[in-house]
Every structure is written in structure tokens, then in C-alpha cells.
Design a protein around this motif. Structure first.
Motif, PDB file in Angstrom:
ATOM      1  N   GLY A 143       7.901 -22.093 -19.300  1.00  0.00           N
ATOM      2  CA  GLY A 143       6.606 -22.020 -19.973  1.00  0.00           C
ATOM      3  C   GLY A 143       6.044 -20.612 -19.968  1.00  0.00           C
ATOM      4  O   GLY A 143       6.708 -19.691 -19.479  1.00  0.00           O
ATOM      5  N   PRO A 144       4.804 -20.437 -20.473  1.00  0.00           N
ATOM      6  CA  PRO A 144       3.999 -21.462 -21.165  1.00  0.00           C
ATOM      7  C   PRO A 144       4.541 -21.789 -22.557  1.00  0.00           C
ATOM      8  O   PRO A 144       5.193 -20.958 -23.177  1.00  0.00           O
ATOM      9  CB  PRO A 144       2.612 -20.822 -21.264  1.00  0.00           C
ATOM     10  N   LEU A 145       4.243 -23.010 -23.026  1.00  0.00           N
ATOM     11  CA  LEU A 145       4.832 -23.514 -24.262  1.00  0.00           C
ATOM     12  C   LEU A 145       3.761 -23.844 -25.289  1.00  0.00           C
ATOM     13  O   LEU A 145       2.598 -24.059 -24.941  1.00  0.00           O
ATOM     14  CB  LEU A 145       5.641 -24.787 -23.961  1.00  0.00           C
ATOM     15  N   GLU A 146       4.207 -23.900 -26.550  1.00  0.00           N
ATOM     16  CA  GLU A 146       3.322 -24.350 -27.621  1.00  0.00           C
ATOM     17  C   GLU A 146       4.084 -25.316 -28.520  1.00  0.00           C
ATOM     18  O   GLU A 146       5.316 -25.363 -28.479  1.00  0.00           O
ATOM     19  CB  GLU A 146       2.841 -23.157 -28.453  1.00  0.00           C
ATOM     20  N   PRO A 184       8.293 -21.283 -26.862  1.00  0.00           N
ATOM     21  CA  PRO A 184       7.516 -20.406 -25.994  1.00  0.00           C
ATOM     22  C   PRO A 184       6.228 -19.960 -26.702  1.00  0.00           C
ATOM     23  O   PRO A 184       6.218 -19.786 -27.921  1.00  0.00           O
ATOM     24  CB  PRO A 184       8.443 -19.209 -25.768  1.00  0.00           C
ATOM     25  N   ARG A 185       5.182 -19.779 -25.937  1.00  0.00           N
ATOM     26  CA  ARG A 185       3.874 -19.429 -26.504  1.00  0.00           C
ATOM     27  C   ARG A 185       3.967 -18.189 -27.385  1.00  0.00           C
ATOM     28  O   ARG A 185       4.651 -17.228 -27.053  1.00  0.00           O
ATOM     29  CB  ARG A 185       2.849 -19.179 -25.392  1.00  0.00           C
ATOM     30  N   GLN A 218       5.248 -19.834 -32.540  1.00  0.00           N
ATOM     31  CA  GLN A 218       5.207 -20.993 -33.448  1.00  0.00           C
ATOM     32  C   GLN A 218       5.722 -20.664 -34.850  1.00  0.00           C
ATOM     33  O   GLN A 218       6.461 -21.441 -35.442  1.00  0.00           O
ATOM     34  CB  GLN A 218       3.775 -21.517 -33.566  1.00  0.00           C
TER      35      GLN A 218
END
Ligand SMILES: [Zn+2]
Length: 663
Positions: free
Chosen positions: A2-5, A24-25, A28
């Protein structure tokens, strides 16, 4: 991780289940291609299988750094490496094609692998071969312009591995943990896929599809074996195909079919004899005969015809049922679907080339060159014949055909004596130089995807093997610019440009690349740079690249490619390094699927081609390999490759020297 989106896809499949892509953040936007194609790919599969996507949701998650795996088909939660993502402006057609292929492979496992699961590891081939075959088939039908089938046929790698005595069977018994890891190889995926394709062509695609649907409905939400699939095939296609299939599963190798036309009989007949295809000097045992589903095309006075037969005797006769008398030409591998090589009687070959070649599909023409490559690379034909074929087809309009001639020419690279290097370079230049310089390193506006692919295939080869100074100098300039400005090059061309720049690269250039690799946050750019770090021809620099494994500035797992240098000039450096540091490498670097990294290390010596190095490799690993699960097969494989290469070198070199002296 993470952090993830999260990115949502459109609802998926007949049941309109929800889909997510987990990234991964901050990345997108890079998931747009994967998100757009997901529902389309699932629909292709639902149409083939005849049942809806079996789970209530489909999540796809991106794992930023994977080692030794690319993707994993967990039910309803497919994991992928970083390649699932790319900024739109860097997402070339080639990358989208490859991504779609892997996604479709993993998605096809949701039925074939997850909904129906193999009972034990010895049938893991069934999962992998099937997913490979179906994903290629469906994409090839949806996008014939991608030429995926001709590309598959052109690749000799699997058949060359399969010609070794040490090759696995598709369905290899699992006797130790290392056998499980070894089962995920080209024999399982690619040979398995081609054998499935051969039987699909033989029983015909609709019949084969019914068999697959029957198998899935019989075993849904349960386990099954290869025997269950073959039973379903026999139920639908009638008895015989299943037993014939088994002859390809349970022994290594593949058949060479020698074919000859007999027009003294009525109807005319094709005389076919079968033997195992073996490289010169092979010690492989010859096993039982295969039952080969052979499909033939021919033309006579009454037009074009085709016919299939099961060839199961050492010598067989196939009557060609048609009313037009003696065929003008015969081609013995319809749709290039057969997993076998064909050797034509010389007169038959001549008529095929002079009268039949224009009637064949691209994949079929490519199979003729593939068989020529196999014969030459295994020491079974001479340089003059092979290079005459290469010259003949080198100006072909199709990129795959040109690529195959290049493979023929480059297959002698290791055997060229230093004093004839320039003659070899001159031959390469004569065949491809003008075309490569016209292509250049940079795409031109409005050109076709095929032209882009040909550039990728040809320009780097001519720059190095043709010793083309202008192309080498251009590559160096472009590489320096790219290091400052990552948008200055076509993304498909970064790898070959950096490799050629490293070929003549000096110490300051190496240091600049190292500094850049440390500071680059983008995984694919780091991969390209690391590829270049292992491609310096200067032995001292190659040594420095290997030492990077110890200093911790770059993740050692990402540096594994530097152990596999592409040049003959540096292979001793790598081999010395492996011997000096074997224990350290084995303990520091990660294994895969429970086998230690050291079991892969024999592969670093795979490109030697003489008896004394074979002995050196054998004696170095003898005491070390036994404790390394899965390592013995790699070692046997490498020793056999070196030994066959040295036999071939002795046979091919005199003809090669004579040929090159005239260039
Ligand atoms: Zn798979």
C-alpha cells in the motif's frame, strides 16, 4: 504494497458483476486500458465456454514488485505485476497487446483452473496449456492483424528445448517438490498449447469446443484430471483422439515427418515416415511412436483440397482422395497447426516453393521457415543451404518472415571466428543494412504497426551484428538524451537503444546509468536501465555491474538480469563471478515456488559451446546441485545444450568459414 486506490470497471459479463482494479496510490489514470478491456475479454470467454463468469465479482490487483511470477489467477482476485499499468502516452500498441494476452490467460483460468481445478500437480499443464492456447486463439480471432498465430509458429524455442534428451514431458510425474516448480516451463505452457491446437484443428474447432463445454459442465465446482478432458473429447469426437493425444503427453520430443509423393497409384498417395526429431550428436532415447494427426493441403487439376489422417506407423501411406490426378504441390501442415516438423522429398519441396507458396497462409509459410531453422540449428543442414534460404526470404514484405531469416543468420553468431567477424558483419549488412538504416531508431508519422515491429526486430541486430557505425552512434546519442528526458524516445525502442549504447559504452556512461537507476521511481524504466547495465561489452564494466548485487543501492532482486549478459565477450566474467560467489548468490537472491535461486545458476553458463567448459560446469555443480531442489534438471539441460552446440560447431564451422570467406 500500500497505500492503494481503486478504479471501477464497467459491470462484467452476463451477470453484470462488479469489477475493481486496485492500484498503488496516484496511478489510477494508468489503469485505463486494463479497465476498458476487462468486460470485453470476459465476454469473449463467456461466448467460448457457454457459461457466465462464475464468481460474484472480479477484482484485479497490481503488485508493484513481483519476483519470478507475472500474474496469478486467484478466483475473483487476479494479481498482476506492474505491467498492468502505464501512462496513456507511453502505452504502445505492443504493450496493450501483451497486456491483453496475459489478462485473457488469467481470466480463462477463472473457468479452467478455478471453476474446475486439477486434481494434482502432474496435470498443472492442463491449466496452463489450455489458458495459453485459448487466450491466443481468441485474441488471434478478434485481432488477426496482430498476427499472434504466425508469431507463435515462428518461435523455435520450445521445439528446440523439446528436442533435448533432458526435456520434460508435458505430463511429467511429480516426485519431489522441485518437480512442481519445474512444471511451470515452456513445455507446459507452449508445447501444451500447440498440442491442444493440433487436436483442435484435427477434430475441428466446433467439435473441440463442445468437448470443452462438456468437460466444464461435468466437473464444475470440483476437481478433474487430463483423463477426464480426453474422455470428454472422445465422447464428442468419437474414440481415438484421446488416445492419440496421450502419445504427446507422456513422452518428450516431437516427430519429424518425412513426406514423399507417389503418383503411380490411384488415387495418388503421400508416403509419410515418422521419427523423433533429434539434434546431431543427441543421446536421447527414441520412445514409442506418436499418433500424429496430420492435415494435408494440395492442389491438382480439379482445384485445392485438404484432408486429415492419423499417422501412427513408422511408415504410412495417406491416399489423397480427389479427382484431379497427380497434385501440383502438397503442403503437410494445414494451418501450421501440427506440432511436428516436416522434411519434404526434394522434388516435392521444389514444387511447393515454386507453385504452392502463394496459396499458403502466413502461418503456413512461417512454418516452412521454422522447420528450416530447426534443421539448421540442430546441425542437420549446412550453412550454404540455410543462408540461401535466409537471403531468399530476407526481403519479404512480412516482418515475421524477415525476423525468421534473421534468426537463421544470428544462429551462427557464437561460431564465427574472430578473423571473419567483419565478413559476417558484411553479410548481415548486405541482407538487412539498407532496410535497417531506412527504418532508423525513431518511428515515423503514419507508419503501420508492422513497420514499428520490424524496427524493433531488425535495427538493434544490424547495429551490433552488422557493426553498423551510423546506427551505433545514433543509439548512443538517443540514449544520452533519453536519460535526461524520458519522453524523448518511443517506449518500445528504449530497450534496444540502451542495449546498443551499452555495447560500446564507457565507464562514465555506466556510472550515469547506475546513478539514474538509483533515482528512478518508475519500475519499467528501472528495468530498462538495469537491462543496459548487464549489456556492456567491456569486461571490467560487466564485472562492476555484477558487483552491484552486493552494494545495496539497487534492489538485488531487480538486478538478476545482469547475470545473463547477451554478449559472448563477457560470458567468462559472469561465469567466474558465479563460481566465486555461488553460496552468496544462492542465499541472497529469492527462489521461486520453493526452489532456491542457486538451482537457476547453471543457466548462466548455457551459452558455452565447447567440451572443456562443459566439463568445468559439470564438475563445479556436481557437489552443489544435489541439495538444490529443482536444480538437477537445469544442470542436465545446460550440459546437454553445451555438448550439442560443440558437436554442431564442429560440423557447421568448416562450411561457415568457407561461406564467410567469400563475403
Ligand atoms: Zn496460467
Amino acid at each position: 504494497m500500500g497505500p492503494l486506490e481503486i478504479v471501477n470497471t464497467e459491470p462484467i459479463g452476463k451477470n453484470q458483476v462488479p469489477g475493481l482494479i486496485i492500484v498503488p496510490r496516484g496511478r489510477q489514470a494508468e489503469a485505463s486500458h486494463a479497465a476498458a478491456v476487462t468486460p470485453k475479454l470476459i465476454s469473449l470467454l463467456e461466448d467460448y465456454y457457454g457459461t457466465p463468469y462464475p464468481y460474484q465479482k472480479l477484482d484485479q490487483v497490481v503488485v508493484p514488485l513481483t519476483t519470478s511470477w507475472g500474474a496469478m489467477e486467484n478466483a475473483g482476485l487476479i494479481a498482476y505485476g506492474d505491467f498492468l499499468l502505464a501512462p496513456r502516452e507511453e502505452d504502445t500498441a505492443l504493450r496493450q497487446r501483451r497486456r491483453a494476452g496475459i489478462m485473457l490467460h488469467e481470466m480463462s483460468h477463472q473457468w479452467f483452473g478455478d471453476l474446475v481445478t486439477t486434481a494434482w500437480w502432474d496435470d498443472i499443464w492442463l491449466n496452463e496449456a489450455f489458458a495459453s492456447w485459448l487466450s491466443l486463439k481468441l485474441l488471434n480471432e478478434a485481432h488477426p492483424d496482430w498476427k499472434l498465430r504466425p508469431e507463435e509458429v515462428s518461435n523455435t524455442g520450445t521445439m528446440r528445448t523439446d528436442s533435448l534428451a533432458s526435456a520434460r514431458k508435458i505430463r511429467q510425474p511429480i516426485e519431489a517438490p522441485g518437480d512442481i516448480a519445474n512444471a511451470f516451463d515452456g513445455i507446459t505452457y507452449d508445447k501444451g498449447s500447440q498440442v491442444i491446437g493440433m487436436f483442435e484443428n484435427y477434430v475441428n474447432p466446433e467439435v473441440f469446443q463442445h468437448a470443452i463445454r462438456l468437460y466444464l459442465s461435468r466437473h464444475a465446482w470440483g476437481n478433474a484430471t487430463a483423463a477426464d478432458l480426453l474422455a470428454a473429447l472422445d465422447t464428442v469426437a468419437g474414440p481415438g483422439a484421446g488416445a492419440a493425444f496421450t502419445t504427446f503427453l507422456n513422452q518428450g520430443g516431437f516427430p519429424l515427418l518425412r513426406v514423399k509423393l507417389n503418383c503411380d497409384t490411384t488415387p495418388p498417395a503421400l508416403e509419410v515416415s515418422q521419427e523423433r526429431f533429434l539434434p546431431l550428436g543427441s543421446a536421447a532415447k527414441v520412445g514409442p511412436l506418436w499418433q500424429v494427426p496430420i492435415c494435408v493441403e494440395w492442389a491438382d487439376a480439379s482445384g485445392g483440397h485438404s484432408q486429415c489422417a492419423m499417422q501412427s506407423k513408422a511408415h504410412d501411406t495417406i491416399p489423397l482422395h480427389a479427382s484431379g490426378g497427380c497434385p501440383a504441390w502438397v503442403f503437410a501442415n494445414q494451418n501450421a497447426a501440427g506440432y511436428y516438423a516436416v522434411a519434404y522429398d526434394p522434388r516435392l519441396f521444389e514444387s511447393l516453393i515454386s507453385q504452392g507458396i502463394d496459396k499458403l497462409t502466413l502461418a503456413e509459410r512461417v512454418s516452412i521457415l521454422r522447420d528450416m531453422q530447426l534443421t539448421f540449428s540442430s546441425g542437420r543442414s549446412d550453412t550454404r543451404t540455410a543462408f540461401a534460404g535466409a537471403r531468399e526470404f530476407s526481403r519479404d514484405s512480412d516482418r515475421i518472415v524477415v525476423g525468421q531469416t534473421e534468426a537463421l543468420v544470428s544462429s551462427v553468431n557464437e561460431l564465427v571466428p574472430p578473423e571473419l567477424r567483419l565478413n559476417y558483419a558484411h553479410f548481415v549488412e548486405t541482407l538487412y543494412g539498407a532496410r535497417a538504416r531506412e527504418l532508423g531508431w525513431r518511428p515515423k508519422a503514419g507508419e503501420s504497426e508492422d513497420t514499428r515491429q520490424l524496427r524493433l526486430e531488425l535495427v538493434g541486430f544490424v547495429a551490433v551484428s552488422g557493426q553498423d557505425r551510423p546506427l551505433q552512434e545514433d543509439a548512443a546519442k538517443l540514449a544520452h538524451t533519453w536519460l535526461q528526458d524520458r519522453h524523448s524516445l518511443d517506449p518500445d525502442m528504449v530497450e534496444p537503444v540502451l542495449e546498443v549504447a551499452a555495447y560500446n559504452g564507457d565507464r562514465p556512461w555506466f556510472d550515469a546509468l547506475v546513478a539514474s537507476a538509483k533515482g528512478t521511481k518508475v519500475k519499467r524504466e528501472r528495468d530498462w536501465i538495469i537491462g543496459a547495465l548487464g549489456s556492456f561489452r567491456d569486461p571490467a564494466i560487466e564485472r562492476s555491474a555484477l558487483e552491484l548485487l552486493w552494494n545495496g543501492d539497487i534492489d538485488a532482486r531487480e538486478l538478476i538480469p545482469v547475470l545473463f549478459s547477451p554478449w559472448k565477450e563477457t560470458r567468462d566474467i559472469v561465469w567466474d563471478f558465479v563460481r566465486e560467489n555461488f553460496d552468496r548468490l544462492n542465499s541472497k537472491l529469492p527462489g521461486a515456488r520453493g526452489i532456491p535461486f542457486g538451482s537457476r545458476l547453471p543457466l548462466t553458463a548455457a551459452r558455452y559451446c565447447d567440451e572443456s567448459h562443459r566439463q568445468q560446469v559439470a564438475s563445479f555443480f556436481q557437489s552443489r546441485i544435489a541439495s538444490l531442489s529443482g536444480g538437477k534438471r537445469n544442470l542436465d539441460n545446460v550440459l546437454e545444450r553445451i555438448s550439442l552446440c560443440s558437436v554442431r560447431a564442429d560440423v557447421v564451422r568448416p562450411g561457415l568459414v568457407a561461406f564467410l570467406a567469400e563475403q
